[in-house]
Design a protein around this motif. Structure first.
Motif, PDB file in Angstrom:
ATOM      1  N   LYS A  55      -6.949  57.058 -28.811  1.00 28.89           N
ATOM      2  CA  LYS A  55      -7.149  56.195 -29.977  1.00 28.89           C
ATOM      3  C   LYS A  55      -7.946  54.946 -29.605  1.00 28.89           C
ATOM      4  O   LYS A  55      -8.839  54.515 -30.359  1.00 28.89           O
ATOM      5  CB  LYS A  55      -5.799  55.799 -30.567  1.00 28.89           C
ATOM      6  N   PRO A 106     -11.928  55.703 -31.128  1.00 26.84           N
ATOM      7  CA  PRO A 106     -11.246  55.436 -32.407  1.00 26.84           C
ATOM      8  C   PRO A 106     -11.886  56.106 -33.624  1.00 26.84           C
ATOM      9  O   PRO A 106     -11.216  56.309 -34.643  1.00 26.84           O
ATOM     10  CB  PRO A 106     -11.312  53.916 -32.518  1.00 26.84           C
ATOM     11  N   THR A 107     -13.166  56.446 -33.537  1.00 27.35           N
ATOM     12  CA  THR A 107     -13.846  56.966 -34.740  1.00 27.35           C
ATOM     13  C   THR A 107     -14.568  58.288 -34.538  1.00 27.35           C
ATOM     14  O   THR A 107     -15.167  58.803 -35.481  1.00 27.35           O
ATOM     15  CB  THR A 107     -14.869  55.946 -35.260  1.00 27.35           C
ATOM     16  N   GLY A 152     -11.059  64.198 -32.867  1.00 25.29           N
ATOM     17  CA  GLY A 152     -10.878  62.786 -33.172  1.00 25.29           C
ATOM     18  C   GLY A 152      -9.407  62.461 -33.277  1.00 25.29           C
ATOM     19  O   GLY A 152      -8.545  63.313 -33.002  1.00 25.29           O
ATOM     20  N   LYS A 202      -5.611  60.272 -43.367  1.00 32.35           N
ATOM     21  CA  LYS A 202      -6.633  60.908 -42.533  1.00 32.35           C
ATOM     22  C   LYS A 202      -6.246  62.345 -42.221  1.00 32.35           C
ATOM     23  O   LYS A 202      -7.090  63.237 -42.187  1.00 32.35           O
ATOM     24  CB  LYS A 202      -6.839  60.119 -41.240  1.00 32.35           C
TER      25      LYS A 202
END
Length: 256
Positions: free
Chosen positions: A95, A99-100, A113, A120
């Motif tokens: 994370k 993070p993205t 991810g 999400k």
């Protein structure tokens, strides 16, 4: 990803209902309404989830075993698309570091991810659903990383949706017959289900028209519909025979 749309406006079947009603002299509108609701009940039996393929017998559109089967299917699907690291620090590393985007170990992609919220997770889950509503098995590099706590929360939320396909049919059923019996696990999804039924008069005759949209309706194929309608016609004839005998008794006539 598209839900299966289902519309029932069978002119031949509707005509048979009306002809049977006229033969005995019962109220055409109410008989069509009654049989339309029963036909939808019959259809709902064949809409997943079910523990084993329906026989068509009985009046229930779903049992506790059917519900459990649906819950197991959801958990199985979610475990195919989400990955839970064994150690919390591994998840935290992913994370914080990625993070993205995709998760790497060296040059190797090891995850799609990090999904750190239920929203999400929901978006990723919906993106992986096929037209049947089921998900395909993802490779490790395609799976989304989540915490065990969030996985369990999301699983509980999705289990509450078990029965929504049946609810799309049941919604039309209770529009025609508000007193129709529906299992609690199906009834709780009525507000979110997409389905409807109405009585309409066409060419001087009453018709019951039904529509629904949900994952899982593709299981009710034309061959199945033919079986359902044949069984319903036989049941209608028995119903009318009962009405004829009952009316004769009320009139003081002897009947066998």
């Amino acid at each position: 990803m598209a839900k299966k749309a289902f519309t029932l406006d069978d002119a031949i079947f509707q005509k048979k209902i009306r002809d049977l009603a006229k033969r005995v002299g019962v109220d055409e509108k109410e008989f069509v309404r009654e049989q339309g609701a029963l036909l939808l009940r019959d259809i709902a039996k064949y809409v997943p989830p079910y523990k084993s393929f329906p026989t068509g017998r009985g009046t229930s559109i779903g049992s506790a075993k059917d519900k459990k089967q649906g819950e197991l299917a959801i958990e199985y699907d979610l475990r195919k698309i989400f990955f839970m690291p064994d150690k919390a620090q591994v998840y935290k590393w992913a994370k914080d570091t990625y993070p993205t985007g995709q998760i790497y170990r060296g040059r190797e992609i090891i995850g799609a991810g990090v999904a750190d919220t239920l929203e999400k997770m929901r978006r990723f889950h919906r993106s992986q659903q096929r037209r049947t509503g089921r998900t395909r098995a993802l490779k490790g590099s395609e799976q989304m990383w989540v915490t065990p706590a969030n996985f369990n929360k999301y699983l509980r939320a999705e289990k509450l949706r078990v029965g929504i396909a049946k609810a799309s049919v049941a919604k039309g059923m209770i529009r025609l017959n508000p007193a129709a019996k529906i299992p609690a696990w199906v009834r709780r999804n009525l507000s979110n289900a997409s389905g409807n039924a109405k009585m309409t008069k066409l060419g001087g005759s009453w018709n019951a028209i039904f529509s629904a949209s949900a994952f899982g309706l593709q299981h009710v194929q034309q061959k199945t519909m033919s079986i359902i309608k044949r069984a319903r016609l036989k049941a209608m004839e028995k119903r009318l025979l009962f009405i004829m005998k009952d009316n004769a008794k009320k009139a003081g006539l002897k009947v066998r």
